[in-house]
Motif scaffolding. Sequence first.
Motif, PDB file in Angstrom:
ATOM      1  N   ARG A 164      38.127  28.020  -6.101  1.00 18.10           N
ATOM      2  CA  ARG A 164      37.769  27.841  -4.364  1.00 18.10           C
ATOM      3  C   ARG A 164      37.621  29.374  -3.969  1.00 18.10           C
ATOM      4  N   GLU A 165      36.582  29.600  -3.258  1.00 20.52           N
ATOM      5  CA  GLU A 165      36.421  30.883  -2.675  1.00 20.52           C
ATOM      6  C   GLU A 165      35.821  30.608  -1.138  1.00 20.52           C
ATOM      7  N   TYR A 166      36.686  31.433  -0.450  1.00 23.63           N
ATOM      8  CA  TYR A 166      36.340  31.262   1.199  1.00 23.63           C
ATOM      9  C   TYR A 166      35.956  32.507   1.764  1.00 23.63           C
ATOM     10  N   LEU A 167      35.257  32.343   2.656  1.00 21.43           N
ATOM     11  CA  LEU A 167      34.713  33.609   3.557  1.00 21.43           C
ATOM     12  C   LEU A 167      35.557  33.428   4.759  1.00 21.43           C
ATOM     13  N   ALA A 168      36.035  34.865   5.083  1.00 21.45           N
ATOM     14  CA  ALA A 168      36.689  34.902   6.262  1.00 21.45           C
ATOM     15  C   ALA A 168      36.317  36.169   6.906  1.00 21.45           C
ATOM     16  N   PHE A 179      29.497  24.332  -6.625  1.00 21.16           N
ATOM     17  CA  PHE A 179      28.981  24.234  -5.580  1.00 21.16           C
ATOM     18  C   PHE A 179      28.920  25.263  -4.107  1.00 21.16           C
ATOM     19  N   GLU A 180      28.167  25.658  -3.487  1.00 22.02           N
ATOM     20  CA  GLU A 180      28.127  26.436  -2.464  1.00 22.02           C
ATOM     21  C   GLU A 180      27.727  25.926  -1.260  1.00 22.02           C
ATOM     22  N   ALA A 181      28.260  26.184  -0.067  1.00 18.52           N
ATOM     23  CA  ALA A 181      27.819  25.812   1.318  1.00 18.52           C
ATOM     24  C   ALA A 181      27.587  26.978   2.190  1.00 18.52           C
ATOM     25  N   LYS A 187      32.733  28.181  -1.794  1.00 20.38           N
ATOM     26  CA  LYS A 187      32.388  27.854  -3.142  1.00 20.38           C
ATOM     27  C   LYS A 187      33.482  26.990  -3.590  1.00 20.38           C
ATOM     28  N   LEU A 188      32.934  26.123  -4.362  1.00 19.83           N
ATOM     29  CA  LEU A 188      34.319  25.196  -4.907  1.00 19.83           C
ATOM     30  C   LEU A 188      33.559  24.590  -6.496  1.00 19.83           C
ATOM     31  N   THR A 233      36.250  42.859   9.598  1.00 19.22           N
ATOM     32  CA  THR A 233      35.828  42.866   8.213  1.00 19.22           C
ATOM     33  C   THR A 233      35.550  41.417   7.832  1.00 19.22           C
ATOM     34  N   LEU A 234      34.613  41.461   7.008  1.00 18.47           N
ATOM     35  CA  LEU A 234      34.154  39.878   6.397  1.00 18.47           C
ATOM     36  C   LEU A 234      34.612  40.173   4.844  1.00 18.47           C
ATOM     37  N   VAL A 235      35.426  39.373   4.414  1.00 20.84           N
ATOM     38  CA  VAL A 235      35.966  39.291   3.243  1.00 20.84           C
ATOM     39  C   VAL A 235      36.034  37.781   2.391  1.00 20.84           C
ATOM     40  N   ALA A 236      35.599  37.976   1.346  1.00 21.19           N
ATOM     41  CA  ALA A 236      35.592  36.517   0.212  1.00 21.19           C
ATOM     42  C   ALA A 236      37.158  36.635  -0.470  1.00 21.19           C
ATOM     43  N   CYS A 237      37.649  35.611  -0.120  1.00 23.10           N
ATOM     44  CA  CYS A 237      39.123  35.279  -0.708  1.00 23.10           C
ATOM     45  C   CYS A 237      39.102  34.227  -1.711  1.00 23.10           C
TER      46      CYS A 237
END
Length: 305
Positions: free
Chosen positions: A167-171, A283-285, A269-270, A221-225
């Motif tokens: 599980r990956e998020y963009l924040a 999967f990616e959105a 991402k999932l 700042t754009l981060v991937a979490c």
Amino acid sequence: MNNSMIEAVVENESGRLDKVASQLFGNFSRSQLKELLASGNLLVNGQQKKPKYQVKPGDKLTLVEPEVKQLDLVAEKMDLDIVYEDDDVLVVNKPQGMVVHPSPGHESHTLVNALLYHCPLSTINGTFRPGIVHRIDKDTSGLLMVAKNDLAHQSLAAQLKNKTNTREYLALVHGNIKEAEGTIDAPLGRSPKDRKKQAVVADGRPAITHFKVLDRFGDYTLVACRLETGRTHQIRVHMKYIGHPLAGDPLYGPKKTLPGAGQYLHAAKLGFKHPVTGEELLFEAPLPPYFAEMLKKLDKRRKIN
């Protein structure tokens, strides 16, 4: 049955009572809160006030929740952005603003209402959360996995528990994160000051978030979490904890923030193992338009400066 009571103390918030109350009591709309003010079910320091009352630091708001009426779960025909589907699982890209499952104040137009119209769902999570293995906040967009039968539900839930899925998020967060990447390992639980919020607390449940800086825009700042655990509001609370709250976050962010309908957080991402075939799926959105447009604006401002 006694109605439950919620208390919140004004800290940094300011402005009209109905506006501040909507920030402190996030499950209620401003129109609902105005009705509660008019009926005396929402008091300020034990007194009834009008919606235009200007709150002050230290004001204690007491809300007596109205009796919960029986919810009827109704299938509704709604557009869904389905990324993947077979006989066992479904992956949907949830838009910002959509509630995942019905609850008091959100009885209809939820993702579950739409899913029920579309296909059969697992029954493990009870009447009002069929098929829902995990959830994301109303104003968070992105990918969710849904179980269409109980066997699939058990498998997907076990993967979450064993931390084997992705599980990956963009924040988009406030401030300039100096480090290229990092890990936040801080236990989370209900805030002792405000039961509507989560907080880092000594006796909380273990919570781990890994972050990586993708781009810097000066003040943002754009981060991937990447989530190792999945606690309520985990990314929102963890990023605030290290001094970089999410842009647009009405609950944990600063008052002066980027315009929008809520926090800039997207489940991008999932990944999980298919509960029947064992195949590894990922999967990616893409970022929703509002998020992508804001990044363009910040990039343009950075180039000008």
